[in-house]
Design an enzyme around this catalytic site. Structure first.
Site, PDB file in Angstrom:
ATOM      1  NE  ARG A  89      -4.326  -1.552   0.139  1.00  0.00           N
ATOM      2  CZ  ARG A  89      -4.438  -2.276  -0.861  1.00  0.00           C
ATOM      3  NH1 ARG A  89      -3.279  -2.179  -1.841  1.00  0.00           N
ATOM      4  NH2 ARG A  89      -5.474  -3.119  -1.367  1.00  0.00           N
ATOM      5  CD  GLU A  94      -3.012   3.666  -5.817  1.00  0.00           C
ATOM      6  OE1 GLU A  94      -4.129   2.758  -5.890  1.00  0.00           O
ATOM      7  OE2 GLU A  94      -2.150   3.729  -5.226  1.00  0.00           O
ATOM      8  CG  HIS A 106      -2.700  -0.276  -7.614  1.00  0.00           C
ATOM      9  ND1 HIS A 106      -3.503   0.330  -6.252  1.00  0.00           N
ATOM     10  CD2 HIS A 106      -2.566  -1.504  -6.636  1.00  0.00           C
ATOM     11  CE1 HIS A 106      -4.101  -0.636  -5.200  1.00  0.00           C
ATOM     12  NE2 HIS A 106      -3.415  -1.701  -5.681  1.00  0.00           N
TER      13      HIS A 106
END
Length: 316
Positions: free
Chosen positions: A236, A265, A283
């Site tokens: 993450r 993000e 991602h």
């Protein structure tokens, strides 16, 4: 039973859900807004949310008697859901472990190779029409085979990365985890992140997100790494202090980085975009059709078990 699917999913998943539920599929690809989060708790019996659908304690506090009784998360990571607050509100939470393991490990290997072998830089050179042909000292990167990988977090995904590194590229393995692992290959276990970082040629973050791992990878980590080492993050974004990473790259404290996730993000700092020695992916960790179908069908199985009153296969 009324089910909200918060983002478009593969059609096979939607059809599987429609066999058992009255399904509403939200058409937007962006996360639920603050208003949508609260409304969803009142308007549906079940929700299939995903990354950045931020069901926080504040959201649950604003809907004290939610109609929803289960959040069947699409994804293994669920740090966007306050599980304790959900439980207090009477909701169960599930996730989709296992389905994401190999795909995420494959992306880690992609980033390791792209960063160490300067593949992104090379592709940009070709696309820009600036490649003037092969010569012996062009784009010399770091050979991956036979080097040492360090993995922060040795769960399913961490072990899948280590397996690929060791058996595929002859890499030695070091790791840090909450407990020592019984592995089928030699591996050095560390209980200190800086000692791990100092030992390896590639450091990979593979831990869950959440308060316990916020900025786990920080300035001290990068200072401990070799100046020839590369850093890869497939966990993450908030696991990494992004400002510290930028500073380390600019100071040449480390040789490069490969990133699939970002602290804020989808915002990616201009400083990272500007650096040739940084590989940036959007991602892509689980972005394979078969994998996304598997994740969705696992979430549906969790929902079916809930309706049937059976134990939830993947309760968190």
């Amino acid at each position: 039973m009324d089910l909200l699917i918060t983002r478009p999913l593969p059609q096979s998943v939607v059809e599987a859900a429609q066999e058992h539920f009255n399904v509403t599929v939200r058409s937007e690809t962006s996360p639920l807004s603050e208003d949508e989060l609260r409304t969803s708790l009142a308007d549906f019996d079940a929700i299939l949310p995903t990354l950045r659908d931020n069901y926080s304690a504040e959201v649950f506090a604003d809907v004290p008697n939610p109609r929803v009784k289960i959040l069947a998360n699409f994804g293994v990571g669920y740090n966007h859901i306050d599980v304790d607050a959900a439980a207090k509100a009477g909701l169960m939470v599930t996730n989709t472990p296992g389905a994401v393991t190999d795909a995420t490990a494959d992306i880690a290997m992609t980033l390791i190779l792209m960063s160490c072998r300067r593949a992104g830089e090379g592709e940009r050179l070709v696309r820009a029409g600036e490649w003037d042909g092969w010569h012996p000292t062009q784009l010399l990167g770091q050979h991956v085979s036979g080097k040492r990988v360090g993995i922060v977090g040795m769960g399913r995904i961490g072990q899948a990365i280590a397996r690929r590194c060791h058996y595929g590229f002859g890499m030695a393995v070091s790791y840090m985890a909450r407990s020592e692992k019984d592995l089928p290959y030699p591996a050095n276990a560390h209980n200190n992140l800086e000692s791990l970082a100092a030992e390896v040629d590639v450091l990979v973050a593979a831990v869950p997100g959440g308060a316990d791992t916020l900025h786990l990878i920080n300035a001290e980590t990068f200072k401990a790494m070799k100046p020839t080492a590369h850093f890869v993050n497939i966990s993450r974004g908030e696991v990494v202090d992004e400002a510290a990473l930028i500073a380390a790259l600019q100071a040449k404290d480390i040789a490069g980085a490969g990133l699939d996730v970002y602290e804020f993000e989808p915002s990616v700092p201009d400083a990272l975009i500007a650096m040739e020695n940084v590989t940036l992916l959007p991602h892509l960790g689980t972005a394979a059709l078969e994998v996304r179908e598997g994740m969705g069908l696992m979430a549906v199985e969790n929902l079916k078990a809930f309706v049937a009153g059976n134990p939830l296969p993947n309760r968190v």
